[in-house]
Design a protein around this motif. Structure first.
Motif, PDB file in Angstrom:
ATOM      1  N   LEU A   1      11.366  15.720   8.914  1.00  0.00           N
ATOM      2  CA  LEU A   1      10.567  14.495   8.980  1.00  0.00           C
ATOM      3  C   LEU A   1       9.077  14.793   9.121  1.00  0.00           C
ATOM      4  CD1 LEU A   1      12.976  12.442  11.245  1.00  0.00           C
ATOM      5  CD2 LEU A   1      12.325  11.828   8.901  1.00  0.00           C
ATOM      6  N   THR A   2       8.717  15.758   9.965  1.00  0.00           N
ATOM      7  CA  THR A   2       7.287  16.055  10.147  1.00  0.00           C
ATOM      8  C   THR A   2       6.691  16.657   8.879  1.00  0.00           C
ATOM      9  OG1 THR A   2       7.732  18.190  11.223  1.00  0.00           O
ATOM     10  CG2 THR A   2       7.422  16.272  12.666  1.00  0.00           C
ATOM     11  N   HIS A   3       7.482  17.377   8.120  1.00  0.00           N
ATOM     12  CA  HIS A   3       6.983  17.914   6.843  1.00  0.00           C
ATOM     13  C   HIS A   3       6.821  16.798   5.810  1.00  0.00           C
ATOM     14  CE1 HIS A   3       6.809  22.330   7.450  1.00  0.00           C
ATOM     15  NE2 HIS A   3       7.495  21.970   8.519  1.00  0.00           N
ATOM     16  N   SER A   4       7.709  15.797   5.847  1.00  0.00           N
ATOM     17  CA  SER A   4       7.540  14.635   4.963  1.00  0.00           C
ATOM     18  C   SER A   4       6.266  13.884   5.318  1.00  0.00           C
ATOM     19  CB  SER A   4       8.750  13.701   5.073  1.00  0.00           C
ATOM     20  OG  SER A   4       9.899  14.326   4.545  1.00  0.00           O
ATOM     21  N   LEU A   5       6.003  13.725   6.615  1.00  0.00           N
ATOM     22  CA  LEU A   5       4.762  13.093   7.071  1.00  0.00           C
ATOM     23  C   LEU A   5       3.566  13.887   6.570  1.00  0.00           C
ATOM     24  CD1 LEU A   5       2.966  11.259   8.862  1.00  0.00           C
ATOM     25  CD2 LEU A   5       3.549  12.767  10.782  1.00  0.00           C
TER      26      LEU A   5
ATOM     27  N   ALA B   1       8.081  14.459  24.955  1.00  0.00           N
ATOM     28  CA  ALA B   1       9.391  14.165  24.377  1.00  0.00           C
ATOM     29  C   ALA B   1       9.223  14.009  22.879  1.00  0.00           C
ATOM     30  CB  ALA B   1       9.975  12.887  24.976  1.00  0.00           C
ATOM     31  N   PHE B   2      10.270  14.311  22.140  1.00  0.00           N
ATOM     32  CA  PHE B   2      10.264  14.083  20.702  1.00  0.00           C
ATOM     33  C   PHE B   2      11.572  13.400  20.340  1.00  0.00           C
ATOM     34  CE2 PHE B   2      10.038  14.805  16.175  1.00  0.00           C
ATOM     35  CZ  PHE B   2       8.684  14.640  15.943  1.00  0.00           C
ATOM     36  N   LEU B   3      11.464  12.313  19.590  1.00  0.00           N
ATOM     37  CA  LEU B   3      12.631  11.518  19.226  1.00  0.00           C
ATOM     38  C   LEU B   3      12.778  11.441  17.718  1.00  0.00           C
ATOM     39  CD1 LEU B   3      11.998   8.403  21.533  1.00  0.00           C
ATOM     40  CD2 LEU B   3      13.385  10.413  22.052  1.00  0.00           C
ATOM     41  N   ILE B   4      14.015  11.359  17.277  1.00  0.00           N
ATOM     42  CA  ILE B   4      14.265  11.017  15.884  1.00  0.00           C
ATOM     43  C   ILE B   4      15.187   9.803  15.869  1.00  0.00           C
ATOM     44  CG2 ILE B   4      13.921  13.340  14.960  1.00  0.00           C
ATOM     45  CD1 ILE B   4      17.015  13.481  14.632  1.00  0.00           C
ATOM     46  N   ALA B   5      15.056   9.031  14.824  1.00  0.00           N
ATOM     47  CA  ALA B   5      15.967   7.915  14.587  1.00  0.00           C
ATOM     48  C   ALA B   5      16.868   8.326  13.446  1.00  0.00           C
ATOM     49  CB  ALA B   5      15.186   6.658  14.230  1.00  0.00           C
ATOM     50  N   THR B   6      18.152   8.135  13.641  1.00  0.00           N
ATOM     51  CA  THR B   6      19.110   8.463  12.592  1.00  0.00           C
ATOM     52  C   THR B   6      19.935   7.232  12.258  1.00  0.00           C
ATOM     53  OG1 THR B   6      20.651   9.287  14.255  1.00  0.00           O
ATOM     54  CG2 THR B   6      19.327  10.920  13.112  1.00  0.00           C
ATOM     55  N   HIS B   7      20.285   7.127  10.991  1.00  0.00           N
ATOM     56  CA  HIS B   7      21.173   6.077  10.508  1.00  0.00           C
ATOM     57  C   HIS B   7      22.572   6.388  11.028  1.00  0.00           C
ATOM     58  CE1 HIS B   7      23.579   3.781   7.606  1.00  0.00           C
ATOM     59  NE2 HIS B   7      22.521   2.991   7.538  1.00  0.00           N
ATOM     60  N   ALA B   8      23.438   5.409  11.016  1.00  0.00           N
ATOM     61  CA  ALA B   8      24.814   5.614  11.460  1.00  0.00           C
ATOM     62  C   ALA B   8      25.497   6.745  10.687  1.00  0.00           C
ATOM     63  CB  ALA B   8      25.605   4.318  11.321  1.00  0.00           C
TER      64      ALA B   8
ATOM     65  N   THR C   1      21.718  10.201   8.566  1.00  0.00           N
ATOM     66  CA  THR C   1      20.465  10.400   7.848  1.00  0.00           C
ATOM     67  C   THR C   1      19.279  10.206   8.793  1.00  0.00           C
ATOM     68  OG1 THR C   1      21.472   9.547   5.831  1.00  0.00           O
ATOM     69  CG2 THR C   1      19.066   9.621   5.895  1.00  0.00           C
ATOM     70  N   ALA C   2      18.363  11.164   8.797  1.00  0.00           N
ATOM     71  CA  ALA C   2      17.151  11.061   9.626  1.00  0.00           C
ATOM     72  C   ALA C   2      16.200  10.051   8.994  1.00  0.00           C
ATOM     73  CB  ALA C   2      16.486  12.417   9.750  1.00  0.00           C
ATOM     74  N   LEU C   3      15.761   9.056   9.774  1.00  0.00           N
ATOM     75  CA  LEU C   3      14.931   7.957   9.280  1.00  0.00           C
ATOM     76  C   LEU C   3      13.504   7.958   9.810  1.00  0.00           C
ATOM     77  CD1 LEU C   3      17.532   5.079   9.792  1.00  0.00           C
ATOM     78  CD2 LEU C   3      17.001   6.288   7.650  1.00  0.00           C
ATOM     79  N   ALA C   4      13.296   8.464  11.010  1.00  0.00           N
ATOM     80  CA  ALA C   4      11.978   8.359  11.638  1.00  0.00           C
ATOM     81  C   ALA C   4      11.865   9.374  12.759  1.00  0.00           C
ATOM     82  CB  ALA C   4      11.769   6.947  12.184  1.00  0.00           C
ATOM     83  N   CYS C   5      10.613   9.628  13.149  1.00  0.00           N
ATOM     84  CA  CYS C   5      10.380  10.535  14.271  1.00  0.00           C
ATOM     85  C   CYS C   5       9.078  10.163  14.964  1.00  0.00           C
ATOM     86  CB  CYS C   5      10.323  11.987  13.801  1.00  0.00           C
ATOM     87  SG  CYS C   5       8.915  12.392  12.742  1.00  0.00           S
TER      88      CYS C   5
ATOM     89  N   PRO D   1      15.896  21.122  13.002  1.00  0.00           N
ATOM     90  CA  PRO D   1      15.834  20.907  11.551  1.00  0.00           C
ATOM     91  C   PRO D   1      15.498  19.457  11.151  1.00  0.00           C
ATOM     92  CG  PRO D   1      17.708  22.294  12.093  1.00  0.00           C
ATOM     93  CD  PRO D   1      17.135  21.801  13.397  1.00  0.00           C
ATOM     94  N   ALA D   2      16.074  18.485  11.828  1.00  0.00           N
ATOM     95  CA  ALA D   2      15.792  17.087  11.488  1.00  0.00           C
ATOM     96  C   ALA D   2      14.333  16.739  11.767  1.00  0.00           C
ATOM     97  CB  ALA D   2      16.717  16.147  12.257  1.00  0.00           C
TER      98      ALA D   2
END
Length: 168
Positions: free
Chosen positions: A27-31, A59-66, A69-73, A22-23
């Motif tokens: 993000l990919t839909h926002s892109l 590999a696929f990575l996401i960056a999440t805030h503490a 919140t998903a911030l990047a992928c 889901p995360a």
């Protein structure tokens, strides 16, 4: 004498996820929406099978805030025997300008190199000046398009050779 303070840890962390999580999908839909608004066209993220980003061939990575919140992928997938393709690099507008894209790119390159990749290719849009600047700063050079039918008025293809000295 001036005392140097330690560099603070980033307020985000990188985590490997499934491309169809889901995360990642959010993000990919926002892109996709951002690309479509900019260029009037964009590759549908649903058209890429999640299996293409599964280890050891990707590999696929996401960056999440503490706070979660998903911030990047971003991800990489195998494009040839020793070539990786970076795909779906995206940093949310609120998280831009903090070095997150560079850290994500470096981590993807390191992971691809650990899996035997010696070259990385990627595409970005001609109007994505921040991405073009990032890739250039990170050693990427413009190359001929590697995807048939790409519009040279929209797409830019770039490449970089990965070397052991760069990715220790």
């Amino acid at each position: 004498m001036t005392q140097l303070l330690p560099t603070p840890a980033p307020a985000w962390r990188l985590t490997p996820v499934s491309y169809d999580s889901p995360a990642a999908r959010g993000l990919t839909h926002s892109l996709h929406r951002e690309q479509f608004m900019t260029y009037g066209t964009a590759d549908n993220p649903e058209a890429t099978p999640a299996a293409e980003f599964e280890p050891p061939g990707g590999a696929f990575l996401i960056a999440t805030h503490a706070d979660g919140t998903a911030l990047a992928c971003g991800g990489w997938r195998t494009a040839g025997p020793t070539t990786a393709e970076i795909k779906r690099m995206y940093v949310t507008p609120a998280a831009r300008g903090q070095g997150l894209g560079r850290r994500l790119l470096e981590t993807l390159e390191q992971n691809a190199h650990q899996h035997g990749m010696t070259k990385v290719i990627l595409e970005t849009g001609v109007s994505n000046h921040a991405a073009l600047a990032l890739y250039t700063r990170c050693g990427y050079v413009l190359v001929n398009p590697y995807v048939t039918g790409r519009d040279p008025q929209i797409n830019r293809a770039l490449s970089k050779t990965l070397t052991p000295s760069v990715h220790k």
